[in-house]
Design a protein around this motif. Structure first.
Motif, PDB file in Angstrom:
ATOM      1  N   TYR A 128       0.753  -1.248   0.567  1.00  0.00           N
ATOM      2  CA  TYR A 128       0.250  -0.275   0.192  1.00  0.00           C
ATOM      3  C   TYR A 128       1.055   1.263   0.070  1.00  0.00           C
ATOM      4  O   TYR A 128       0.621   2.392  -0.505  1.00  0.00           O
ATOM      5  CB  TYR A 128      -1.163   0.137   1.172  1.00  0.00           C
ATOM      6  CG  TYR A 128      -2.174  -1.170   1.209  1.00  0.00           C
ATOM      7  CD1 TYR A 128      -2.467  -1.246   0.064  1.00  0.00           C
ATOM      8  CD2 TYR A 128      -2.212  -2.395   2.368  1.00  0.00           C
ATOM      9  CE1 TYR A 128      -3.411  -2.394   0.100  1.00  0.00           C
ATOM     10  CE2 TYR A 128      -2.424  -3.563   2.191  1.00  0.00           C
ATOM     11  CZ  TYR A 128      -3.317  -3.552   1.430  1.00  0.00           C
ATOM     12  OH  TYR A 128      -4.445  -4.286   0.719  1.00  0.00           O
ATOM     13  N   ARG A 129       1.449   1.410   1.125  1.00  0.00           N
ATOM     14  CA  ARG A 129       3.085   2.595   0.581  1.00  0.00           C
ATOM     15  C   ARG A 129       2.837   2.552  -0.513  1.00  0.00           C
ATOM     16  O   ARG A 129       3.820   3.882  -1.368  1.00  0.00           O
ATOM     17  CB  ARG A 129       4.402   2.421   1.955  1.00  0.00           C
ATOM     18  CG  ARG A 129       3.012   2.108   3.124  1.00  0.00           C
ATOM     19  CD  ARG A 129       3.871   1.930   3.920  1.00  0.00           C
ATOM     20  NE  ARG A 129       3.712   1.850   5.742  1.00  0.00           N
ATOM     21  CZ  ARG A 129       3.961   2.275   7.582  1.00  0.00           C
ATOM     22  NH1 ARG A 129       5.007   2.533   6.786  1.00  0.00           N
ATOM     23  NH2 ARG A 129       3.666   2.060   8.044  1.00  0.00           N
ATOM     24  N   TYR A 169       0.419   4.051  -3.195  1.00  0.00           N
ATOM     25  CA  TYR A 169       0.152   5.486  -2.645  1.00  0.00           C
ATOM     26  C   TYR A 169       1.710   7.201  -3.326  1.00  0.00           C
ATOM     27  O   TYR A 169       1.178   7.051  -4.387  1.00  0.00           O
ATOM     28  CB  TYR A 169       0.556   5.531  -0.994  1.00  0.00           C
ATOM     29  CG  TYR A 169       0.133   7.492  -0.741  1.00  0.00           C
ATOM     30  CD1 TYR A 169      -1.074   7.116  -0.626  1.00  0.00           C
ATOM     31  CD2 TYR A 169       1.281   7.595  -0.273  1.00  0.00           C
ATOM     32  CE1 TYR A 169      -1.226   9.179  -0.033  1.00  0.00           C
ATOM     33  CE2 TYR A 169       1.080   8.941   0.154  1.00  0.00           C
ATOM     34  CZ  TYR A 169       0.002   9.319   0.168  1.00  0.00           C
ATOM     35  OH  TYR A 169      -0.269  11.120   0.945  1.00  0.00           O
ATOM     36  N   HIS A 170       2.993   6.105  -3.265  1.00  0.00           N
ATOM     37  CA  HIS A 170       3.442   7.009  -4.329  1.00  0.00           C
ATOM     38  C   HIS A 170       3.797   7.109  -5.478  1.00  0.00           C
ATOM     39  O   HIS A 170       4.149   7.767  -5.958  1.00  0.00           O
ATOM     40  CB  HIS A 170       5.057   6.569  -3.297  1.00  0.00           C
ATOM     41  CG  HIS A 170       5.544   6.436  -1.911  1.00  0.00           C
ATOM     42  ND1 HIS A 170       5.208   8.297  -1.351  1.00  0.00           N
ATOM     43  CD2 HIS A 170       5.626   6.177  -0.146  1.00  0.00           C
ATOM     44  CE1 HIS A 170       5.543   8.316   0.393  1.00  0.00           C
ATOM     45  NE2 HIS A 170       5.492   6.975   0.647  1.00  0.00           N
ATOM     46  N   ARG A 173      -5.274   6.415  -4.965  1.00  0.00           N
ATOM     47  CA  ARG A 173      -4.055   6.668  -3.811  1.00  0.00           C
ATOM     48  C   ARG A 173      -4.887   6.789  -2.917  1.00  0.00           C
ATOM     49  O   ARG A 173      -3.996   6.731  -1.295  1.00  0.00           O
ATOM     50  CB  ARG A 173      -3.555   8.203  -4.460  1.00  0.00           C
ATOM     51  CG  ARG A 173      -2.453   7.819  -3.410  1.00  0.00           C
ATOM     52  CD  ARG A 173      -2.009  10.271  -3.660  1.00  0.00           C
ATOM     53  NE  ARG A 173      -2.425  10.743  -3.941  1.00  0.00           N
ATOM     54  CZ  ARG A 173      -2.300  11.997  -3.465  1.00  0.00           C
ATOM     55  NH1 ARG A 173      -1.038  12.626  -4.067  1.00  0.00           N
ATOM     56  NH2 ARG A 173      -3.218  12.884  -3.859  1.00  0.00           N
ATOM     57  N   LYS A 174      -5.799   6.859  -2.170  1.00  0.00           N
ATOM     58  CA  LYS A 174      -6.877   7.205  -1.249  1.00  0.00           C
ATOM     59  C   LYS A 174      -7.134   5.776  -1.221  1.00  0.00           C
ATOM     60  O   LYS A 174      -6.922   5.595   0.169  1.00  0.00           O
ATOM     61  CB  LYS A 174      -8.005   8.009  -1.536  1.00  0.00           C
ATOM     62  CG  LYS A 174      -9.007   8.198   0.357  1.00  0.00           C
ATOM     63  CD  LYS A 174     -10.074   9.176  -0.422  1.00  0.00           C
ATOM     64  CE  LYS A 174     -11.051   8.914   1.040  1.00  0.00           C
ATOM     65  NZ  LYS A 174     -11.407   7.863   1.315  1.00  0.00           N
ATOM     66  N   ALA A 234      -5.114   3.192  -0.851  1.00  0.00           N
ATOM     67  CA  ALA A 234      -3.711   3.055  -0.621  1.00  0.00           C
ATOM     68  C   ALA A 234      -3.702   3.147   0.723  1.00  0.00           C
ATOM     69  O   ALA A 234      -2.870   2.832   1.000  1.00  0.00           O
ATOM     70  CB  ALA A 234      -2.774   3.151  -1.451  1.00  0.00           C
ATOM     71  N   LEU A 235      -3.670   4.753   0.726  1.00  0.00           N
ATOM     72  CA  LEU A 235      -3.457   5.732   1.800  1.00  0.00           C
ATOM     73  C   LEU A 235      -4.310   4.785   3.180  1.00  0.00           C
ATOM     74  O   LEU A 235      -4.171   4.600   3.821  1.00  0.00           O
ATOM     75  CB  LEU A 235      -4.400   6.570   2.047  1.00  0.00           C
ATOM     76  CG  LEU A 235      -3.690   7.152   2.716  1.00  0.00           C
ATOM     77  CD1 LEU A 235      -2.332   7.661   3.712  1.00  0.00           C
ATOM     78  CD2 LEU A 235      -4.328   9.009   3.023  1.00  0.00           C
ATOM     79  N   THR A 275      -3.053   2.539   6.494  1.00  0.00           N
ATOM     80  CA  THR A 275      -2.862   3.417   7.240  1.00  0.00           C
ATOM     81  C   THR A 275      -3.253   2.609   8.340  1.00  0.00           C
ATOM     82  O   THR A 275      -3.354   1.729   9.414  1.00  0.00           O
ATOM     83  CB  THR A 275      -3.542   4.599   7.526  1.00  0.00           C
ATOM     84  OG1 THR A 275      -4.021   5.392   6.817  1.00  0.00           O
ATOM     85  CG2 THR A 275      -4.045   5.620   9.060  1.00  0.00           C
TER      86      THR A 275
END
Length: 260
Positions: free
Chosen positions: A186-187, A190-191, A210-211, A213-214, A218
């Motif tokens: 996920y991180r 996100y990037h 991206r959201k 993945a965030l 989290t």
């Protein structure tokens, strides 16, 4: 203010002296028939002092010879139907024209060369565009990227080249982000989607991805409030709690969410 004027006067004097030195060197090259070197030094002279009329005349005379040589190379490529070389040769000549014009010296490009260039450009861009579309359809994104990037450097408004360029440049990143998301990275996802968004906006709903993945990556961290029955240590314990929260916030990590 007076110091500034003195300093400014010194700079002007230094520039004027440098301009004269370059002009003197340019004359030597000109006498020897080395017009390319002469043009280069006249250009340096004018760059240092645009009021040096003698240097500007020298640049116009020798710079025109340099320009004509470049245009001649372009014309030869155009006549031989080597349109790739012709296009780049003309752009080089045009670049030199603009460079000299920027210091206040206007050279001359005959209209016929502009017409020849339009012919070569049309043929070459059509060929390039077809090649780029073919590479894109075959998912050879690197090759397609280079092709569309070259088209943009020649004519940024050509057909839908911007759209094709974005696909070639960001589709591989987009696909990588999706793979990372599906595999629980996920991180990384996100990037990766962040890179896509930075260059191509909300490409294929990259903002939502991206959201996602965030949200999935989290970590909720509970920071309990330390509380002691000993009132003398309560302030220290409250300060410890605040310092801990501050340290976590300073990490600037979007995947850490603090909970009271």
């Amino acid at each position: 203010m007076q110091r500034f004027l003195v300093f400014f006067s010194i700079l002007l004097l230094a520039a004027s002296c440098a301009s004269k030195r370059y002009a003197k060197k340019a004359k030597e090259f000109e006498k020897a028939g080395l017009y390319q070197d002469a043009a280069a030094y006249y250009y340096k002279s004018v760059s240092k002092n645009e009021k040096n009329v003698e240097a500007k005349l020298g640049l116009r005379k020798n710079g025109q010879k340099v320009l004509e040589e470049k245009l001649s190379a372009f014309h030869t490529s155009h006549k031989n139907s080597n349109h790739q070389e012709a296009v780049h040769a003309y752009l080089e000549a045009e670049g030199y024209y603009n460079k000299v014009k920027a210091v206040g010296v206007e050279l001359y490009i005959p209209r016929k060369y502009e017409n020849y260039y339009e012919e070569s450009e049309k043929i070459y861009l059509e060929k390039l565009y077809a090649e780029g579309v073919n590479e894109l359809e075959r998912e050879n994104y690197d090759k397609a990227y280079r092709v569309f990037d070259e088209i943009r450097s020649i004519d940024a408004s050509y057909k839908d080249v911007d759209e094709k360029f974005i696909v070639a440049r960001y589709q591989p990143l987009y696909e990588r982000g999706n793979d990372q998301l599906e595999n629980g990275l996920y991180r990384s996802a996100y990037h990766t989607f962040g890179q896509v968004i930075e260059g191509a906006g909300n490409y294929k709903q990259s903002l939502n991805l991206r959201k996602e993945a965030l949200d999935k990556g989290t970590i909720d961290i509970l920071v309990p409030g330390f509380y002691s029955l000993n009132y003398r240590t309560r302030n220290d314990e409250a300060a410890f709690t605040n310092n801990l929260k501050g340290a976590l916030n300073k990490l600037d990590n979007p995947f850490i969410k603090l909970m009271d």
